[in-house]
Design an enzyme around this catalytic site. Structure first.
Site, PDB file in Angstrom:
ATOM      1  N   GLU A 174      50.348  73.661  -2.250  1.00 51.56           N
ATOM      2  CA  GLU A 174      50.742  73.599  -3.666  1.00 51.56           C
ATOM      3  C   GLU A 174      50.230  74.775  -4.507  1.00 51.56           C
ATOM      4  O   GLU A 174      49.623  74.584  -5.565  1.00 51.56           O
ATOM      5  CB  GLU A 174      50.261  72.267  -4.271  1.00 51.56           C
ATOM      6  CG  GLU A 174      50.824  71.063  -3.536  1.00 51.56           C
ATOM      7  CD  GLU A 174      50.301  69.719  -4.053  1.00 51.56           C
ATOM      8  OE1 GLU A 174      49.546  69.704  -5.035  1.00 51.56           O
ATOM      9  OE2 GLU A 174      50.647  68.696  -3.449  1.00 51.56           O
ATOM     10  N   ASN A 217      52.450  74.358   2.451  1.00 48.70           N
ATOM     11  CA  ASN A 217      52.974  73.025   2.123  1.00 48.70           C
ATOM     12  C   ASN A 217      53.117  72.881   0.607  1.00 48.70           C
ATOM     13  O   ASN A 217      52.208  73.260  -0.140  1.00 48.70           O
ATOM     14  CB  ASN A 217      51.964  71.983   2.655  1.00 48.70           C
ATOM     15  CG  ASN A 217      52.472  70.559   2.585  1.00 48.70           C
ATOM     16  OD1 ASN A 217      53.579  70.277   3.048  1.00 48.70           O
ATOM     17  ND2 ASN A 217      51.678  69.650   2.022  1.00 48.70           N
ATOM     18  N   HIS A 253      58.582  64.008  -1.864  1.00 50.37           N
ATOM     19  CA  HIS A 253      58.292  62.796  -2.639  1.00 50.37           C
ATOM     20  C   HIS A 253      59.477  62.585  -3.588  1.00 50.37           C
ATOM     21  O   HIS A 253      59.649  63.359  -4.537  1.00 50.37           O
ATOM     22  CB  HIS A 253      57.013  62.981  -3.463  1.00 50.37           C
ATOM     23  CG  HIS A 253      55.777  63.120  -2.630  1.00 50.37           C
ATOM     24  ND1 HIS A 253      55.243  62.071  -1.921  1.00 50.37           N
ATOM     25  CD2 HIS A 253      54.960  64.164  -2.399  1.00 50.37           C
ATOM     26  CE1 HIS A 253      54.137  62.466  -1.295  1.00 50.37           C
ATOM     27  NE2 HIS A 253      53.953  63.747  -1.557  1.00 50.37           N
TER      28      HIS A 253
HETATM   29  O1  G3I Z   1      37.848  56.628  -2.373  1.00 50.87           O
HETATM   30  C1  G3I Z   1      37.646  56.609  -3.787  1.00 50.87           C
HETATM   31  C2  G3I Z   1      36.936  55.346  -4.201  1.00 50.87           C
HETATM   32  O2  G3I Z   1      35.671  55.310  -3.616  1.00 50.87           O
HETATM   33  C3  G3I Z   1      36.859  55.322  -5.727  1.00 50.87           C
HETATM   34  O3  G3I Z   1      36.303  54.136  -6.131  1.00 50.87           O
HETATM   35  C4  G3I Z   1      38.228  55.457  -6.329  1.00 50.87           C
HETATM   36  C5  G3I Z   1      38.177  55.491  -7.855  1.00 50.87           C
HETATM   37  O4  G3I Z   1      39.064  56.420  -8.387  1.00 50.87           O
HETATM   38  O5  G3I Z   1      38.812  56.662  -5.868  1.00 50.87           O
HETATM   39  C6  G3I Z   1      38.971  56.712  -4.475  1.00 50.87           C
HETATM   40  O6  G3I Z   1      39.541  57.938  -4.126  1.00 50.87           O
HETATM   41  C7  G3I Z   1      40.914  58.103  -4.416  1.00 50.87           C
HETATM   42  C8  G3I Z   1      41.609  58.546  -3.142  1.00 50.87           C
HETATM   43  O7  G3I Z   1      42.966  58.828  -3.399  1.00 50.87           O
HETATM   44  C9  G3I Z   1      41.527  57.483  -2.034  1.00 50.87           C
HETATM   45  O8  G3I Z   1      42.200  56.352  -2.437  1.00 50.87           O
HETATM   46  C10 G3I Z   1      41.086  59.169  -5.469  1.00 50.87           C
HETATM   47  O9  G3I Z   1      40.558  58.690  -6.711  1.00 50.87           O
HETATM   48  C11 G3I Z   1      42.538  59.513  -5.651  1.00 50.87           C
HETATM   49  O10 G3I Z   1      42.650  60.627  -6.522  1.00 50.87           O
HETATM   50  C12 G3I Z   1      43.131  59.895  -4.309  1.00 50.87           C
HETATM   51  O11 G3I Z   1      44.492  60.131  -4.482  1.00 50.87           O
HETATM   52  C13 G3I Z   1      45.100  60.913  -3.474  1.00 50.87           C
HETATM   53  C14 G3I Z   1      45.775  62.114  -4.093  1.00 50.87           C
HETATM   54  O12 G3I Z   1      46.423  62.852  -3.067  1.00 50.87           O
HETATM   55  C15 G3I Z   1      44.783  63.010  -4.774  1.00 50.87           C
HETATM   56  O13 G3I Z   1      45.402  64.139  -5.288  1.00 50.87           O
HETATM   57  C16 G3I Z   1      46.105  60.044  -2.755  1.00 50.87           C
HETATM   58  O14 G3I Z   1      45.432  59.005  -2.048  1.00 50.87           O
HETATM   59  C17 G3I Z   1      46.898  60.912  -1.774  1.00 50.87           C
HETATM   60  O15 G3I Z   1      47.974  60.157  -1.267  1.00 50.87           O
HETATM   61  C18 G3I Z   1      47.452  62.118  -2.496  1.00 50.87           C
HETATM   62  O16 G3I Z   1      48.113  62.901  -1.548  1.00 50.87           O
HETATM   63  C19 G3I Z   1      48.760  64.070  -2.068  1.00 50.87           C
HETATM   64  C20 G3I Z   1      48.717  65.122  -0.974  1.00 50.87           C
HETATM   65  O17 G3I Z   1      47.394  65.316  -0.545  1.00 50.87           O
HETATM   66  C21 G3I Z   1      49.312  66.438  -1.476  1.00 50.87           C
HETATM   67  N1  G3I Z   1      50.649  66.243  -1.997  1.00 50.87           N
HETATM   68  C22 G3I Z   1      50.775  65.167  -2.989  1.00 50.87           C
HETATM   69  C23 G3I Z   1      50.235  63.864  -2.448  1.00 50.87           C
HETATM   70  C24 G3I Z   1      50.489  62.719  -3.381  1.00 50.87           C
HETATM   71  O18 G3I Z   1      49.797  62.875  -4.571  1.00 50.87           O
END
Ligand code: G3I
Length: 472
Positions: A174, A217, A253
């Site tokens: 990105e 990517n 997406h």
């Molecule tokens: O694990 C912590 C947890 O301990 C905490 O309590 C909680 C509170 O916010 O956060 C948890 O972490 C989260 C993590 O996902 C696991 O669930 C993060 O806040 C959250 O920001 C994170 O989001 C991820 C996101 O990327 C971050 O940018 C998504 O799961 C993940 O699916 C998403 O994936 C991205 C790709 O890497 C790149 N392309 C876009 C795609 C979708 O956004």
């Protein structure tokens, strides 16, 4: 970072009667063996083709983004292990997860996923090495020279840890802005190191694990637009100047605000024409029912139509664990039930639905398209002292076929006492039998049938050699 849609961060005729007839003719050990084969054949049909196997039949992988903390849930692990042959750690390989503190690396969660994948022979996509998001704050605080050192060290340490275990790395993720500017996105890397950070990251990555495919990517690059044009020009420039790059990932997406572009396939193709593989890396499509299913089917068909589209990864397994769960964008519902979208993907991959979702003819109404082809897969279905039963599963490719032919070459000393569900002609040596269909020559696209034979080993229990399948 807040991420939203525009910024997402054969019919099988029952062989029972034929088996029973031949079993009676064989008698003794042969009867026991043949009964075993019938049971196996029935089970396989009821289960349907898993997504990974169907994709493999098309020379592709079919993967899912996986979270380590769900691997202990049996429905999650079973669905992953049954349906997918590739994984991408959803968050566990990101910079904040592995190097939250400078030069202190924690691979434990990512290792769990990689070990699981390796134990199941799944490919692993590494995601991701250099990205502006999920970046620990210490990185943003570094001055240019130090940042360069930190970036190259991060790439080196992470890729060294996983050397030989990763099929493809999202080296840079990105790096371009949305909208019409085609400009690079502001990030510590861009702002302090300039445009050259991307090629530096790729060059470092190549030097660490030359066997891994190196991908760029991004999202909102799925159709032809200003952003994808900018990425296209970068890849073209890299290829011209010999900067190492092997693949481009299209996150994909989608939802109603960001639908599957009408030029999706054409866009994949133009990148492939630059001499890189293309991969669908984070597929999810919000919606439900037949509309969602149609969109999913179209995405899979677009990939299959592009020779260098090597695989598809969906961004999660059940809806409930999606990063945008409320949009129910995945292939499995919250109880791991297969959605209509699943059935559409499987059909597009040429797989055969099983059990209750089968429309009644194993997908046999689809005449398929393209060149006739088939695969032959051998398995020993029963062994005993002195002999064994072999079974060869014939599977049609993406077009319906009306006939097939496979050669089976017996090993030294071996003889056969019976063949079922196939017509046999022997060569002059008495060792090579050419098997053609009996009743089971017509197969819909992606449908399967099988034939079997009993071998007297005479001291040689080795599997007979089975040739490639010839379709007609
Ligand atoms: O694990 C912590 C947890 O301990 C905490 O309590 C909680 C509170 O916010 O956060 C948890 O972490 C989260 C993590 O996902 C696991 O669930 C993060 O806040 C959250 O920001 C994170 O989001 C991820 C996101 O990327 C971050 O940018 C998504 O799961 C993940 O699916 C998403 O994936 C991205 C790709 O890497 C790149 N392309 C876009 C795609 C979708 O956004």
């Amino acid at each position: 970072m807040s991420i939203n849609v525009s910024d997402p961060g054969g019919r099988h005729r029952s062989p029972l009667r034929a088996f029973a007839r031949r079993a009676l003719a064989l008698g003794g050990a042969g009867l026991v063996s043949v009964t075993g084969v019938v049971a196996l054949s029935g089970t396989a049909q009821a289960a349907g083709t898993p997504l990974g196997a169907a994709a493999a039949g098309q020379g592709r992988y079919f993967g899912a983004a996986v979270a380590a903390n769900h691997l202990g849930e049996s429905g999650y692990a079973t669905t992953l292990d049954t349906e997918f042959n590739a994984v991408t750690p959803e968050n566990e390989m990101k910079w904040d997860a592995v190097e939250g503190t400078r030069n202190t690396f924690n691979f434990s969660n990512a290792d769990q996923i990689v070990s699981h994948a390796q134990s199941k022979n799944m490919k692993v996509r590494g995601h991701t090495l250099v990205w502006h998001s999920q970046l620990p704050s210490w990185v943003g605080g570094l001055a240019a020279a130090d940042l360069r050192t930190a970036m190259n060290n991060h790439i080196t340490q992470v890729m060294t840890h996983y050397k030989g275990k990763i099929y493809a790395w999202d080296v840079v993720n990105e790096a371009f802005q949305d909208g019409g500017s085609g400009a690079r996105r502001s990030s510590p890397f861009q702002d302090k190191l300039g445009n050259g950070f991307i090629e530096e990251a790729f060059t470092t990555a190549r030097s660490v694990d030359p066997a891994a495919k190196l991908c760029y990517n991004d999202y909102n690059t799925d159709g032809v637009n200003a952003k994808s044009n900018a990425v296209y020009n970068m890849v073209k420039d890299f290829k011209t100047r010999g900067v190492p790059i092997d693949c481009v990932g299209f996150q994909s997406h989608f939802n109603s605000n960001s639908p599957v572009p009408s030029d999706y396939q054409a866009n994949l193709q133009r990148f492939a024409d630059l001499g890189v593989d293309v991969q669908i890396t984070e597929l999810d499509i919000e919606g439900s029912g037949s509309a969602q299913a149609t969109n999913y089917g179209n995405v899979v068909k677009a990939c299959l139509a592009v020779t260098r589209c090597t695989g598809i990864t969906v961004w999660g397994i059940p809806d409930k664990y999606s990063w945008r769960a409320s949009g129910t964008p995945l292939l499995f519902d919250d109880n791991y039930g297969k959605k209509a979208a699943y059935t559409a993907v499987l059909a597009a991959l040429g797989g055969t639905s099983g059990g209750g979702t089968d429309p009644g003819n194993g997908g046999g109404t689809d005449p398929g398209t393209g060149t006739k082809s088939c695969t032959a897969t051998y398995a020993a279905t029963q062994t005993w002292q002195g002999g064994f039963n072999g079974q060869v599963t014939i599977k049609a490719g993406s077009a319906a076929i009306t006939g097939w032919s496979v050669k089976v070459t017996l090993g030294a000393g071996q003889t056969t006492t019976g063949v079922w569900n196939g017509t046999t002609s022997w060569d002059s040596t008495g060792k090579v039998m050419t098997i053609t269909p009996s009743y089971n020559g017509a197969l819909a696209a992606g449908a399967s049938t099988s034939f079997g034979f009993t071998v007297q080993a005479n001291g040689n229990a080795a599997a007979p050699a089975v040739s490639a399948c010839t379709a007609s």
